[in-house]
Write an enzyme that holds these catalytic residues in place. Sequence first.
Site, PDB file in Angstrom:
ATOM      1  N   TYR A 122      20.019  -5.180  24.418  1.00 39.95           N
ATOM      2  CA  TYR A 122      19.134  -5.796  23.428  1.00 39.95           C
ATOM      3  C   TYR A 122      19.401  -7.298  23.399  1.00 39.95           C
ATOM      4  O   TYR A 122      20.514  -7.726  23.123  1.00 39.95           O
ATOM      5  CB  TYR A 122      19.397  -5.205  22.046  1.00 39.95           C
ATOM      6  CG  TYR A 122      18.360  -5.622  21.035  1.00 39.95           C
ATOM      7  CD1 TYR A 122      17.281  -4.801  20.745  1.00 39.95           C
ATOM      8  CD2 TYR A 122      18.429  -6.864  20.405  1.00 39.95           C
ATOM      9  CE1 TYR A 122      16.315  -5.182  19.845  1.00 39.95           C
ATOM     10  CE2 TYR A 122      17.457  -7.253  19.502  1.00 39.95           C
ATOM     11  CZ  TYR A 122      16.403  -6.408  19.218  1.00 39.95           C
ATOM     12  OH  TYR A 122      15.437  -6.799  18.330  1.00 39.95           O
ATOM     13  N   GLN A 184      12.694  -0.222  16.668  1.00 36.72           N
ATOM     14  CA  GLN A 184      11.842   0.540  17.597  1.00 36.72           C
ATOM     15  C   GLN A 184      12.362   0.443  19.027  1.00 36.72           C
ATOM     16  O   GLN A 184      12.295   1.419  19.786  1.00 36.72           O
ATOM     17  CB  GLN A 184      10.369   0.110  17.481  1.00 36.72           C
ATOM     18  CG  GLN A 184      10.052  -1.351  17.738  1.00 36.72           C
ATOM     19  CD  GLN A 184      10.208  -2.224  16.493  1.00 36.72           C
ATOM     20  OE1 GLN A 184      10.931  -1.866  15.543  1.00 36.72           O
ATOM     21  NE2 GLN A 184       9.568  -3.388  16.488  1.00 36.72           N
ATOM     22  N   ASN A 207      19.419  -8.096  14.344  1.00 27.75           N
ATOM     23  CA  ASN A 207      19.439  -8.241  12.884  1.00 27.75           C
ATOM     24  C   ASN A 207      19.868  -6.919  12.232  1.00 27.75           C
ATOM     25  O   ASN A 207      20.265  -5.983  12.911  1.00 27.75           O
ATOM     26  CB  ASN A 207      18.065  -8.703  12.371  1.00 27.75           C
ATOM     27  CG  ASN A 207      16.959  -7.690  12.699  1.00 27.75           C
ATOM     28  OD1 ASN A 207      17.229  -6.517  12.975  1.00 27.75           O
ATOM     29  ND2 ASN A 207      15.733  -8.155  12.670  1.00 27.75           N
ATOM     30  N   SER A 230      29.262 -13.666  12.406  1.00 24.25           N
ATOM     31  CA  SER A 230      30.142 -14.260  13.405  1.00 24.25           C
ATOM     32  C   SER A 230      31.078 -15.266  12.747  1.00 24.25           C
ATOM     33  O   SER A 230      30.746 -15.841  11.718  1.00 24.25           O
ATOM     34  CB  SER A 230      29.202 -14.940  14.404  1.00 24.25           C
ATOM     35  OG  SER A 230      29.874 -15.430  15.502  1.00 24.25           O
ATOM     36  N   GLN A 252      30.024 -23.148  15.119  1.00 21.51           N
ATOM     37  CA  GLN A 252      29.871 -21.789  14.602  1.00 21.51           C
ATOM     38  C   GLN A 252      28.845 -21.750  13.479  1.00 21.51           C
ATOM     39  O   GLN A 252      27.991 -20.862  13.422  1.00 21.51           O
ATOM     40  CB  GLN A 252      31.225 -21.282  14.089  1.00 21.51           C
ATOM     41  CG  GLN A 252      31.222 -19.830  13.686  1.00 21.51           C
ATOM     42  CD  GLN A 252      30.837 -18.934  14.843  1.00 21.51           C
ATOM     43  OE1 GLN A 252      31.357 -19.063  15.942  1.00 21.51           O
ATOM     44  NE2 GLN A 252      29.889 -18.045  14.621  1.00 21.51           N
ATOM     45  N   HIS A 255      24.981 -21.322  14.000  1.00 21.04           N
ATOM     46  CA  HIS A 255      24.411 -20.058  14.469  1.00 21.04           C
ATOM     47  C   HIS A 255      23.540 -19.404  13.413  1.00 21.04           C
ATOM     48  O   HIS A 255      22.432 -18.948  13.684  1.00 21.04           O
ATOM     49  CB  HIS A 255      25.528 -19.068  14.833  1.00 21.04           C
ATOM     50  CG  HIS A 255      25.919 -19.109  16.269  1.00 21.04           C
ATOM     51  ND1 HIS A 255      25.060 -18.778  17.271  1.00 21.04           N
ATOM     52  CD2 HIS A 255      27.089 -19.439  16.877  1.00 21.04           C
ATOM     53  CE1 HIS A 255      25.674 -18.908  18.448  1.00 21.04           C
ATOM     54  NE2 HIS A 255      26.906 -19.309  18.235  1.00 21.04           N
ATOM     55  N   GLU A 320      36.876 -13.461  15.170  1.00 22.95           N
ATOM     56  CA  GLU A 320      36.150 -13.315  16.421  1.00 22.95           C
ATOM     57  C   GLU A 320      36.605 -14.397  17.418  1.00 22.95           C
ATOM     58  O   GLU A 320      36.991 -14.103  18.535  1.00 22.95           O
ATOM     59  CB  GLU A 320      34.654 -13.445  16.120  1.00 22.95           C
ATOM     60  CG  GLU A 320      33.771 -13.276  17.331  1.00 22.95           C
ATOM     61  CD  GLU A 320      32.321 -13.582  17.016  1.00 22.95           C
ATOM     62  OE1 GLU A 320      32.040 -14.127  15.919  1.00 22.95           O
ATOM     63  OE2 GLU A 320      31.470 -13.300  17.876  1.00 22.95           O
ATOM     64  N   HIS A 321      36.518 -15.664  16.985  1.00 22.26           N
ATOM     65  CA  HIS A 321      36.976 -16.798  17.798  1.00 22.26           C
ATOM     66  C   HIS A 321      38.172 -17.437  17.114  1.00 22.26           C
ATOM     67  O   HIS A 321      38.089 -17.756  15.933  1.00 22.26           O
ATOM     68  CB  HIS A 321      35.900 -17.874  17.919  1.00 22.26           C
ATOM     69  CG  HIS A 321      34.578 -17.375  18.412  1.00 22.26           C
ATOM     70  ND1 HIS A 321      33.572 -16.978  17.563  1.00 22.26           N
ATOM     71  CD2 HIS A 321      34.095 -17.211  19.674  1.00 22.26           C
ATOM     72  CE1 HIS A 321      32.513 -16.598  18.278  1.00 22.26           C
ATOM     73  NE2 HIS A 321      32.790 -16.722  19.557  1.00 22.26           N
ATOM     74  N   ASP A 354      31.585 -19.622  25.241  1.00 21.81           N
ATOM     75  CA  ASP A 354      30.256 -19.060  24.957  1.00 21.81           C
ATOM     76  C   ASP A 354      29.392 -18.993  26.206  1.00 21.81           C
ATOM     77  O   ASP A 354      28.563 -18.106  26.350  1.00 21.81           O
ATOM     78  CB  ASP A 354      29.517 -19.923  23.924  1.00 21.81           C
ATOM     79  CG  ASP A 354      30.118 -19.784  22.541  1.00 21.81           C
ATOM     80  OD1 ASP A 354      30.857 -18.815  22.317  1.00 21.81           O
ATOM     81  OD2 ASP A 354      29.852 -20.658  21.693  1.00 21.81           O
ATOM     82  N   GLU A 408      48.275  29.144  17.873  1.00 23.00           N
ATOM     83  CA  GLU A 408      47.067  28.581  17.265  1.00 23.00           C
ATOM     84  C   GLU A 408      46.038  29.675  16.967  1.00 23.00           C
ATOM     85  O   GLU A 408      44.906  29.366  16.585  1.00 23.00           O
ATOM     86  CB  GLU A 408      46.481  27.498  18.183  1.00 23.00           C
ATOM     87  CG  GLU A 408      47.435  26.324  18.354  1.00 23.00           C
ATOM     88  CD  GLU A 408      46.775  25.057  18.865  1.00 23.00           C
ATOM     89  OE1 GLU A 408      45.628  25.116  19.336  1.00 23.00           O
ATOM     90  OE2 GLU A 408      47.423  23.992  18.781  1.00 23.00           O
ATOM     91  N   HIS A 413      42.302  32.436  24.736  1.00 22.89           N
ATOM     92  CA  HIS A 413      42.942  31.393  25.545  1.00 22.89           C
ATOM     93  C   HIS A 413      44.148  31.978  26.289  1.00 22.89           C
ATOM     94  O   HIS A 413      44.336  31.737  27.475  1.00 22.89           O
ATOM     95  CB  HIS A 413      43.406  30.236  24.662  1.00 22.89           C
ATOM     96  CG  HIS A 413      42.309  29.301  24.242  1.00 22.89           C
ATOM     97  ND1 HIS A 413      41.231  29.699  23.497  1.00 22.89           N
ATOM     98  CD2 HIS A 413      42.129  27.973  24.478  1.00 22.89           C
ATOM     99  CE1 HIS A 413      40.442  28.663  23.275  1.00 22.89           C
ATOM    100  NE2 HIS A 413      40.959  27.592  23.866  1.00 22.89           N
TER     101      HIS A 413
END
Lengths: 426, 426
Positions: A122, A184, A207, A230, A252, A255, A320-321, A354, A408, A413
């Site tokens: 995506y 979708q 999103n 982020s 950052q 973004h 994250e960073h 990046d 068990e 088994h």
Amino acid sequence: MKITKIQENLLSLQRSIDSGTAEQREAVRNIIEAVRKDGDTALKKLTEKFDGAVLDSLLVSPEEIEEAYSLLQPDLLETIREAAQNIRDFHSRQKRESWYYERPDGTMLGQKVTPLDSVGVYVPGGTAAYPSSVLMNVIPAQTAGVERIVIVSPPDSNGKLPAGVLAAAAELGITEIYKVGGAQAVAALAYGTASIKKTDKIMGPGNIYVALAKREVFGTVDIDMIAGPSEIVVLADETAFPNEAAADLLSQAEHDANSSSILVTPSLELAEKVRDEVLRQLETLPRKEIAQKSIENHGHIYVAETFEKCIEVVNVLAPEHLEILADNPEGWLDAIKHAGAIFLGRYSSEPVGDYFAGPNHVLPTNGTARFSSPLTVDDFMKKSSVISYSRQALENNGAKIAAFARLEGLEAHARAIEERLKEGGK
Amino acid sequence: MKITKIQENLLSLQRSIDSGTAEQREAVRNIIEAVRKDGDTALKKLTEKFDGAVLDSLLVSPEEIEEAYSLLQPDLLETIREAAQNIRDFHSRQKRESWYYERPDGTMLGQKVTPLDSVGVYVPGGTAAYPSSVLMNVIPAQTAGVERIVIVSPPDSNGKLPAGVLAAAAELGITEIYKVGGAQAVAALAYGTASIKKTDKIMGPGNIYVALAKREVFGTVDIDMIAGPSEIVVLADETAFPNEAAADLLSQAEHDANSSSILVTPSLELAEKVRDEVLRQLETLPRKEIAQKSIENHGHIYVAETFEKCIEVVNVLAPEHLEILADNPEGWLDAIKHAGAIFLGRYSSEPVGDYFAGPNHVLPTNGTARFSSPLTVDDFMKKSSVISYSRQALENNGAKIAAFARLEGLEAHARAIEERLKEGGK
């Protein structure tokens, strides 16, 4: 940007994940149902509704890809190629092979490693176009050996995808690109339609609707992660240059208004200088409005007593960073327990990673570096255990295995083992 | 057990995942909210409601562990120890180390690998007690280096956990064991209460409520997988022994009425013999009722034209357990694309892997071997990318990186790079 002196109780620094409203969850579930029921018809209707685009075909045509190439400056194409090469080089070092070993009793055990058959990537639309997302998702999949790689991305109201995205995809040899986004697109990748065959795993950020749809289809297919907002943490001592630290915090912040930029330092003097620099540099940014909201709502400067205490704060944030702008940054590497990517020293500004250096820019956000990793080749491969027992091994251990099974309460088994060990068994 | 001749269209063989009813989802969400709000009080109330146990303390006491030891036969304890040793030996081969490399321009890149801080292991209660689950989840976590490993398991109405589970945990040195199960246990591991500190990842199978709760908290913490119904596929040629194939199919069937046992063979003669053997062996099983339901509803025998065609069927099914009962089973290993664990030859009966051989018995179920793996040491570790750019590397590539950032419309990213390359920059 408020300066806070850190005392104790660091745990309250973490933000919680956005799991959507009941209405959003319901909307996503309805979209998925519509796609499962009406397939391509639903995809086209939803694309008209959400993206304002009326499409005959969801598949990007060869002419559109050619057009994208003609729109891109040649030196940018060259840069995309060089970045791709760096990314390929780094990721090829992650690739693992199958292994097997034998025991003296003739038992053979091992781990067989194989690529996934198909993945869907995506690529978000919206204000910024992200060809780098294409590189960072597709190259590790190719390194793993995935045969079918599909890209989906929401079109603009003219039914077009950004030239950079198409050119980056074409450079990597990807031609199965569909103009569809949102929940979708996720539904189509998970369940398939007449024109989009289902895939085994869905990658890439989006999103809240995309995130909720990924959570919903998880299990039917695999997903990479649920990406949250982020963040960057700049860990700096008094040797850092305030203008550089500030510029990285702003990279950052631009973004997304939800992004979070945090300075952690033992130096109150640096803290004040960075704060002033952030406000100064903010003024001339084209995406000032977004960056300002981000800094105001999610920007923080934490001042701790010592650099060691700063490291503790970083490990709680699990960013994250993480940038380490300090004297001898390598010396602190062992102490960092949780971070998606670690940038060492002043020449390792976050955008280096990046776009260009080679490691993946798909990273665990919002404190999930406590338990998640950057995207790697491993994410596109799976393992199978291999067990080959010899007759001798079963004779030596069969009775123990049967006893364990009976402990068990699983008699069948035990009998499956004993069926092989019967007197006169061949 | 119906014998079906496979023609074309294999795709319809897959079962879909159980994502619960709206009422179940709602119930799980309410339980999670209750635990977040009322902590231990909610846990105790829910344990009384669902397990019929009134508890003073959720934590298992040292006395309870001692009692468990005294209840277990010494030779069974010895078998548990030997199994643990085999599991430890296999998993130690999976452990990966950090790696770094330098480029000629002084750039250093790498991947730092670190264990998770803490994990929670859910051990299901119910009709069968599973000490093997304890071994299979705890040992890879210990091999990874996880410091805090917590076990949760629902108590019986006397407030007790099975002796085998407690002894297996104690053998591995695990003492943080809580008597709580269901969605409430998952909520406690994800969010924490006064007595149960939150963990970073939740492992282990459970009923539909546990599965839905894991899906719900995924993102806040990590989870291993959403386990579906379990299955075995026996891929056999005419050299297979019908009694052995049948016994293995039944060992899967006795787990759960939802389990699925499938024979795939090119031999109609074998198919008929195995069917008859299944019905014969079924009669004397203590868990006959469960196994019979499983065989009737989810047992299948597929007969295909050739062994190659059988392999295709297996790759569509992507089984959790695959047995190859055929002449030269190793020769087919390369052709198998999707399977959780592959058992080669007649002495590699599935229970060998469930308890003893060494590879993990936590496997991708219900066709998810298309994209998932057995539980490995990797699942208890995470990676951080490391990027150290030299001044020279940034001078060589800075302009390109800035141009790439501007292609994506991210000016602050470009400026962060340029801030380092300013004339007279230090």
